[in-house]
Design a protein around this motif. Sequence first.
Motif, PDB file in Angstrom:
ATOM      1  N   ARG A 226       1.106   6.162   2.398  1.00 55.60           N
ATOM      2  CA  ARG A 226       1.062   5.120   3.432  1.00 55.60           C
ATOM      3  C   ARG A 226       1.962   3.981   2.957  1.00 55.60           C
ATOM      4  N   VAL A 227       3.204   4.054   3.358  1.00 55.48           N
ATOM      5  CA  VAL A 227       4.219   3.118   2.854  1.00 55.48           C
ATOM      6  C   VAL A 227       4.298   1.910   3.794  1.00 55.48           C
ATOM      7  N   VAL A 228       4.481   0.755   3.217  1.00 59.69           N
ATOM      8  CA  VAL A 228       4.425  -0.497   3.969  1.00 59.69           C
ATOM      9  C   VAL A 228       5.344  -0.470   5.190  1.00 59.69           C
TER      10      VAL A 228
ATOM     11  N   ASP B  40       1.119   2.851   8.311  1.00 62.92           N
ATOM     12  CA  ASP B  40       0.631   1.585   7.751  1.00 62.92           C
ATOM     13  C   ASP B  40       0.177   0.668   8.891  1.00 62.92           C
TER      14      ASP B  40
ATOM     15  N   HIS C   1      -5.392  -3.799  -1.520  1.00 66.38           N
ATOM     16  CA  HIS C   1      -4.285  -3.290  -0.686  1.00 66.38           C
ATOM     17  C   HIS C   1      -4.668  -1.972  -0.034  1.00 66.38           C
TER      18      HIS C   1
ATOM     19  N   ASP D 241      -1.848   0.043   1.189  1.00 65.33           N
ATOM     20  CA  ASP D 241      -0.671   0.915   1.120  1.00 65.33           C
ATOM     21  C   ASP D 241      -0.845   1.879  -0.047  1.00 65.33           C
TER      22      ASP D 241
ATOM     23  N   THR E 152      -0.034  -7.168   1.688  1.00 64.71           N
ATOM     24  CA  THR E 152       1.087  -6.321   2.083  1.00 64.71           C
ATOM     25  C   THR E 152       1.748  -5.749   0.830  1.00 64.71           C
ATOM     26  N   SER E 153       2.067  -4.428   0.856  1.00 65.32           N
ATOM     27  CA  SER E 153       2.986  -3.816  -0.107  1.00 65.32           C
ATOM     28  C   SER E 153       2.643  -4.073  -1.560  1.00 65.32           C
TER      29      SER E 153
ATOM     30  N   ARG F 145       8.536   1.053  -1.295  1.00 57.06           N
ATOM     31  CA  ARG F 145       9.624   0.862  -0.312  1.00 57.06           C
ATOM     32  C   ARG F 145      10.693  -0.116  -0.773  1.00 57.06           C
TER      33      ARG F 145
END
Length: 417
Positions: free
Chosen positions: A34-36, A41, A86, A88, A129-130, A135
């Motif tokens: 699950r990439v930002v 996401d 998080h 992500d 976030t992230s 990424r």
Amino acid sequence: MKIAVNLDRLSSELEDLASFSDAPPSEEGTAVTRVVFTSTDLEARTFLETLAEKAGLRIRRDAVGNIFFRWEGSDPSLAPIGTGSHTDAIPHAGMYDGTVGVLGGLEAIRALKEAGFQPKRSIELLMFTSEEPTRFGIGCLGSRLLSGTLSPEKADALIDKHERTLEEVRTAAGFSGGLDTVKLPAGYYHHWLELHIEQGPLLEREGLPIGIVTAIAAPASYKFYLEGFGGHAGALLMPERKDALCAAAELILSVERNTLATGAIDTVGTVGTAQIHPGAVNSVPSRVTLELDLRDIDPARRESVIEAVRRDIAAIQAKRGVTVREELVNADPPATSDATIVAALEEVCRDAKILYKKMVSRAYHDSLFMARISPIAMIFIPCRNGVSHRPDEYASPEAIGTGVSVLAAAMARLAAQ
Ligand code: HGY
Ligand code: MN
Ligand code: MN
Ligand code: MN
């Protein structure tokens, strides 16, 4: 006050959240990618916001996509108690890294509400976030900006593998506005706690349900760009070559050798990625890019390793006629947990007759950066065989429930002060 964690509700929400994933199915377990700012996401964020709305929390999103879920206290003028983590996940990861701290934090709030608790200080759940570097190449992007550790200009100029900048990607995802609006003032949170799986084997090995984190190791990451002379694998004879991949292999072994040479178990070094150009079996590699992840609880010892690697790089360049360019991505200091929060966590465990140990976190977490603007501590729960960042990552409902109940009780104490 009797705090009842609703394990069925929490377990099914963790399962639901895990379904927002780009990972192919895996026999090893529930694989999650699950990439930002990917669609999965964004779907996960919407899922989380729906749950938080149902719980009666007020929602705020900032310009980089950190999401704040607030339970107003009886004295909203006081600095709140914060918790969060998080959602992500790196490619082919598990379903508990980070999510236990976000959905577990939500469950802690719901359990306190259902117990009729009314906090004096507001309690705020934060989804960063992230946290993963997947990424944009740097970890804890959201918490670095919240703590002022990364400049808005530098952050917005970060690019992904499609050469798209953070500014383009976040704006397309609906997060516009200047990143200079993200930073929180020092003392924004009166106390900050993060619940997380240990991502190591110690708690399970010692049969302990809770770890109280007293310090978070100092992470650093670097990129190395190696340039040689390649060409046809058949016609380019050995003496004419400047094989960038052979040079990279020596650099990677230098990292391993120099990391081990400190003799300290806390020093860890990993070259986790290698991009090879042109990447054809019958073409001598002319360019290689490596990414190094180097950590230690002692930053000076970590520096001694990179210095030794640099000396080896000079020798590799002289011997092989290649050039090696180094780029520092980040080199952060460690964080120390706040004694008041640690004491509150110890009291909660003692009162509830929950066994615990104090320990260091070898993984980094957003709390590493939250420590720049507020007193922090972390709560660890055991994960099976200490495995993480893999589909077979697993934490039992009982382990998660114990972590959530300790988090809830500690927040109740801290929010009442
Ligand atoms: O790499 C780490 O320590 C974190 O899990 N991203
Ligand atoms: Mn992780
Ligand atoms: Mn994590
Ligand atoms: Mn982390």
